[in-house]
Design an enzyme around this catalytic site. Structure first.
Site, mmCIF file in Angstrom:
data_model
loop_
_atom_site.group_PDB
_atom_site.id
_atom_site.type_symbol
_atom_site.label_atom_id
_atom_site.label_comp_id
_atom_site.label_asym_id
_atom_site.label_seq_id
_atom_site.Cartn_x
_atom_site.Cartn_y
_atom_site.Cartn_z
ATOM 1 N N GLY A 113 -10.290 7.044 -1.355
ATOM 2 C CA GLY A 113 -10.383 7.831 -2.307
ATOM 3 C C GLY A 113 -10.777 9.365 -2.326
ATOM 4 N N GLY A 114 -10.125 10.201 -2.876
ATOM 5 C CA GLY A 114 -10.140 11.759 -2.735
ATOM 6 C C GLY A 114 -11.507 12.214 -3.018
ATOM 7 N N ASP A 151 -1.664 -0.599 6.273
ATOM 8 C CA ASP A 151 -1.784 0.547 7.478
ATOM 9 C C ASP A 151 -2.908 0.697 8.159
ATOM 10 O OD1 ASP A 151 -2.268 2.230 5.317
ATOM 11 O OD2 ASP A 151 -2.421 3.647 6.857
ATOM 12 N N ASN A 185 0.068 10.652 -7.975
ATOM 13 C CA ASN A 185 0.785 10.799 -6.559
ATOM 14 C C ASN A 185 1.804 9.725 -6.304
ATOM 15 O OD1 ASN A 185 -1.247 12.653 -6.557
ATOM 16 N ND2 ASN A 185 -2.592 11.512 -5.079
ATOM 17 N N THR A 231 -5.301 2.874 -3.219
ATOM 18 C CA THR A 231 -6.423 3.613 -3.703
ATOM 19 C C THR A 231 -6.013 5.204 -4.503
ATOM 20 O OG1 THR A 231 -7.633 2.732 -1.951
ATOM 21 C CG2 THR A 231 -8.487 4.945 -2.894
ATOM 22 N N THR A 232 -4.779 5.787 -3.984
ATOM 23 C CA THR A 232 -4.482 6.841 -4.383
ATOM 24 C C THR A 232 -4.319 7.105 -5.900
ATOM 25 O OG1 THR A 232 -3.416 9.021 -3.704
ATOM 26 C CG2 THR A 232 -1.898 7.249 -4.282
ATOM 27 N N ASP A 260 0.815 -1.167 0.096
ATOM 28 C CA ASP A 260 0.156 0.116 0.081
ATOM 29 C C ASP A 260 0.899 1.242 -0.208
ATOM 30 O OD1 ASP A 260 -2.311 1.618 0.545
ATOM 31 O OD2 ASP A 260 -1.520 1.726 2.554
ATOM 32 N N GLU A 300 -0.981 11.052 5.071
ATOM 33 C CA GLU A 300 -2.336 11.597 4.939
ATOM 34 C C GLU A 300 -2.366 12.984 5.834
ATOM 35 O OE1 GLU A 300 -4.562 10.451 3.242
ATOM 36 O OE2 GLU A 300 -4.658 8.540 2.924
ATOM 37 N N ASP A 304 -0.261 4.855 0.735
ATOM 38 C CA ASP A 304 -0.690 6.013 2.058
ATOM 39 C C ASP A 304 -0.514 5.575 3.094
ATOM 40 O OD1 ASP A 304 -1.079 8.336 0.308
ATOM 41 O OD2 ASP A 304 -2.748 7.076 -0.647
HETATM 42 C C1 XBP Z 1 -5.436 6.033 0.442
HETATM 43 C C2 XBP Z 1 -6.657 6.852 0.260
HETATM 44 C C3 XBP Z 1 -6.754 8.074 -0.747
HETATM 45 C C4 XBP Z 1 -5.653 9.078 -0.194
HETATM 46 C C5 XBP Z 1 -6.136 10.322 -1.289
HETATM 47 O O1 XBP Z 1 -5.834 4.869 1.030
HETATM 48 O O2 XBP Z 1 -7.708 6.920 0.920
HETATM 49 O O3 XBP Z 1 -7.991 8.553 -0.913
HETATM 50 O O4 XBP Z 1 -6.039 9.528 0.929
HETATM 51 O O5 XBP Z 1 -5.824 10.047 -2.677
HETATM 52 P P1 XBP Z 1 -5.114 3.454 0.906
HETATM 53 P P2 XBP Z 1 -6.453 10.671 -3.801
HETATM 54 O O6 XBP Z 1 -3.868 3.595 1.489
HETATM 55 O O7 XBP Z 1 -5.816 2.487 1.913
HETATM 56 O O8 XBP Z 1 -4.991 3.185 -0.458
HETATM 57 O O9 XBP Z 1 -6.801 11.945 -3.581
HETATM 58 O O10 XBP Z 1 -5.786 10.438 -4.810
HETATM 59 O O11 XBP Z 1 -7.816 9.727 -4.316
HETATM 60 MG MG MG Z 2 -2.956 3.174 3.296
#
Ligand code: XBP
Ligand code: MG
Length: 253
Positions: A52-53, A183, A128, A123-124, A9, A18, A11
């Site tokens: 997801g943002g 995480d 990024n 998910t990002t 993963d 975050e 983020d």
């Molecule tokens: C990551 C997220 C993402 C980021 C933002 O989750 O939830 O939404 O916070 O990214 P994970 P975007 O670590 O479980 O993949 O704004 O690019 O979607």
């Molecule tokens: Mg994560």
């Protein structure tokens, strides 16, 4: 079964992105659009329930923003806001704003040297991931990660397992030959849902989450002289996570 690949993963796992990364970028985008929204540290913790943002912005509007009257082109507004947020986030990374977490670079180097296959399931947004890796690792992201599964390539984001299934499909590997590193509760649900044994390294936002099926739950990957803390019975005898330890956890679970 032999362990052949690690799926990371991004983020919260590769880097603590975050609180002082994505959150600030969202706020900068809201400011740019004159919306007067401000996601403080505590509120952002609640909003992280939704991955997801774009999905997070919608969740905020529907659950925390009772006074906001949605314009007719609300869908376009969300997309434009998210595009601006991504620009702010990438700029922040380009300023070297966010380092990799403890032990990540060491473990990636060890894995690559040992011929392990490496992948990302996040998910990002893909930009990024590229920006983070370009500014924290030598060379190009593709020199490190054979598969980068990111963002909207699957429509059901974590906790759905789809992004991990996508990565496994590209790797052409069965889940039992891989180990995931996550995480968060949503991340763990996604990886376990795809049949992956998973090591969790927590952070301030995810310390209180439940990780019932993880093979290990740790403070971080640790470094020589900077031992990880284990929140289970796992390997307190070792101060940092290396391939040998991952192989052991993989074989034991
Ligand atoms: C990551 C997220 C993402 C980021 C933002 O989750 O939830 O939404 O916070 O990214 P994970 P975007 O670590 O479980 O993949 O704004 O690019 O979607
Ligand atoms: Mg994560």
């Amino acid at each position: 079964m032999v362990l052949e690949a690690l799926i990371f993963d991004v983020d919260g796992t590769l880097a603590d992105t975050e609180r002082d990364g994505h959150r600030l970028a969202f706020n900068a985008a809201f400011c740019e659009f004159g919306l007067g929204w401000d996601w403080d540290v505590a509120l952002y913790g609640k909003l992280l329930e939704v991955t997801g943002g774009k999905e997070r912005i919608r969740y905020y509007v529907s659950h925390f923003c009772a006074d906001f009257v949605k314009p007719k082109d609300f869908d376009d507004l969300v997309v434009a806001l998210h595009k601006a947020k991504t620009r702010h986030y990438v700029e922040l990374l380009e300023r070297g704003g966010i380092p990799l977490r403890n032990g990540v670079k060491r473990l990636l180097g060890e894995a690559r040297d040992a011929g392990f296959r490496l992948a990302i399931a996040t998910t990002t947004t893909p930009e990024n991931v590229t920006a983070l890796l370009r500014h924290t690792l030598a060379g190009e992201p593709g020199d490190w990660f054979e598969v980068i599964a990111a963002g909207d390539i699957v429509s059901a984001k974590k906790p759905a397992p789809d992004i991990y299934f996508w990565a496994l499909d590209k790797l052409k590997l069965d889940a039992d030959r891989c180990l995931a590193l996550e995480d968060s509760e949503n991340g763990l649900k996604a990886s376990v849902g795809a049949g992956l044994r998973t090591v969790v390294t927590v952070n301030d936002y995810t310390l209180g989450h439940a990780f019932p099926c993880a093979v290990a739950v740790l403070s971080d990957l640790g470094e020589p002289g900077q031992p990880f803390r284990s929140f289970g019975a796992e390997a307190a005898s070792q101060e940092y996570v290396d391939l040998e330890l991952l192989r052991r956890w993989h074989a034991a679970s």
